[in-house]
Design an enzyme around this catalytic site. Structure first.
Site, mmCIF file in Angstrom:
data_model
loop_
_atom_site.group_PDB
_atom_site.id
_atom_site.type_symbol
_atom_site.label_atom_id
_atom_site.label_comp_id
_atom_site.label_asym_id
_atom_site.label_seq_id
_atom_site.Cartn_x
_atom_site.Cartn_y
_atom_site.Cartn_z
ATOM 1 N N GLU A 170 -4.022 8.022 -4.438
ATOM 2 C CA GLU A 170 -4.374 7.434 -5.807
ATOM 3 C C GLU A 170 -5.579 8.073 -6.332
ATOM 4 O O GLU A 170 -6.510 8.336 -5.698
ATOM 5 C CB GLU A 170 -4.302 6.118 -5.768
ATOM 6 N N HIS A 199 -1.489 0.822 -9.831
ATOM 7 C CA HIS A 199 -2.046 -0.153 -8.983
ATOM 8 C C HIS A 199 -2.868 -1.027 -9.885
ATOM 9 O O HIS A 199 -3.906 -1.319 -9.706
ATOM 10 C CB HIS A 199 -3.031 0.724 -8.173
ATOM 11 N N ARG A 212 0.773 -1.257 -0.272
ATOM 12 C CA ARG A 212 0.122 0.020 -0.083
ATOM 13 C C ARG A 212 0.871 1.295 -0.079
ATOM 14 O O ARG A 212 2.167 1.245 0.578
ATOM 15 C CB ARG A 212 -1.085 -0.049 1.252
#
Length: 320
Positions: free
Chosen positions: A262, A281, A233
């Site tokens: 993000e 991601h 993360r």
């Protein structure tokens, strides 16, 4: 779909909700399934749900989920639930931890190879029609360290070992061995592990203990020629301290699939850094995701209907 005398109601809140609903209805006609494709539909139906299937838990709707007894995450991380775990302690939470390991290991090994060979430089040379050969040591000469030897970390370890690499890793209980790992450190022993590594892969879950785990002090403990790969993360790394280290050459470079915020801001310096590969991601999202996750969903629905212990149960106190 309304089912007369249904055994339970499962609300599906996912980008592939319709695919999941179709698969569930084919296997479990006694289960009432509702596709909630957006927030409005989820808010409309969450109160009816005995079970919820989704990529993240809708924390803003927790007080409306009066009947909810089980949340099946379609991903591994359940960090969205941690701030409200006192409200959902009665709930069973399960994840999809056996699905993402192989694709993430693909990403890590590809990233290690690209960083090691400096493929970004080769691509720049190609664009400039520049012939500039250079020698590179075999990847098998290198040491890869994995911070977090859970299901994903151990899959990465197996792949790295198959490439001939020396593999070290850290976990909360270092007495537990892991296939493909030459030496296991305790989670409190990063100071001893990091200097051994040519590549440091972050594969820890997002918990209160792992926020800011890698900052200036930890990066200073790495080799100057080492690379950082983050598939955990974004908040596991102190991003501004990593950027400073990359600018100063404290480490050789990084491959980052996750970020503190993000999408990554267009103003972030990470986009333009020559020693960084940034991806949006994507490391844990293979094609045909619904079909790949469904065997876990199927088994857990069957167990739930029969009052059996579910697979991949998450301990909300630990966060994984």
């Amino acid at each position: 779909m309304a089912v007369q005398g249904s055994a339970m109601t499962m609300v599906v809140n996912h980008a592939s909700a319709e695919s999941f609903v179709r698969l569930i209805e084919e296997r479990f006609p006694q289960v009432r399934t509702i596709a909630a494709l957006n927030v409005d539909q989820l808010e409309q139906h969450i109160a009816e749900a005995d079970a919820l299937l989704g990529s993240s838990f809708p924390v803003d709707l927790v007080d409306q989920a009066k009947k909810l007894r089980w949340f099946q995450s379609t991903s591994v991380g359940i960090d969205s639930m941690l701030p409200i775990r006192h409200k959902v302690s009665h709930m069973i939470v399960t994840n999809a931890r056996s699905v993402q390991g192989e694709i993430i290991a693909d990403y890590v090994m590809a990233g290690a190879t690209m960083l090691h060979w400096d493929f970004r430089r080769y691509l720049r040379d190609q664009a400039e029609r520049k012939w500039a050969p250079r020698m590179v040591a075999p990847l098998g000469d290198k040491t890869l360290g994995i911070v977090g030897l859970g299901s994903i970390g151990t899959t990465i370890a197996r792949r790295a070992k198959s490439a001939g690499m020396t593999v070290v890793g850290s976990r909360r209980d270092p007495s537990q061995t892991a296939e493909g790992v030459d030496r296991v450190f305790g989670s409190h022993e990063l100071k001893e592990m990091l200097p051994l590594c040519d590549f440091v892969v972050l594969a820890v879950p997002a918990t209160t203990e792992t926020i800011g785990l890698i900052g200036a002090a930890e990066i200073a403990n790495m080799r100057r020629e080492a690379f950082l790969i983050n598939i955990a993360r974004g908040n596991v790394v102190v991003e501004d301290e990593l950027i400073s280290a990359l600018r100063s050459g404290a480490i050789a470079g990084a491959m980052l699939d996750v970020f503190e915020r993000e999408p990554l801001s267009a103003n972030s310096p990470l986009w333009d850094m020559q020693n960084v590969i940034a991806t949006p991601h994507v490391s844990g999202v293979p094609t045909n995701y619904a079909k790949r996750v469904f065997p876990i969903v199927e088994e857990n629905i069957n167990r739930f209907l029969n009052g059996q212990t579910l697979k991949n149960v998450v301990d909300l106190e630990r966060g994984y």
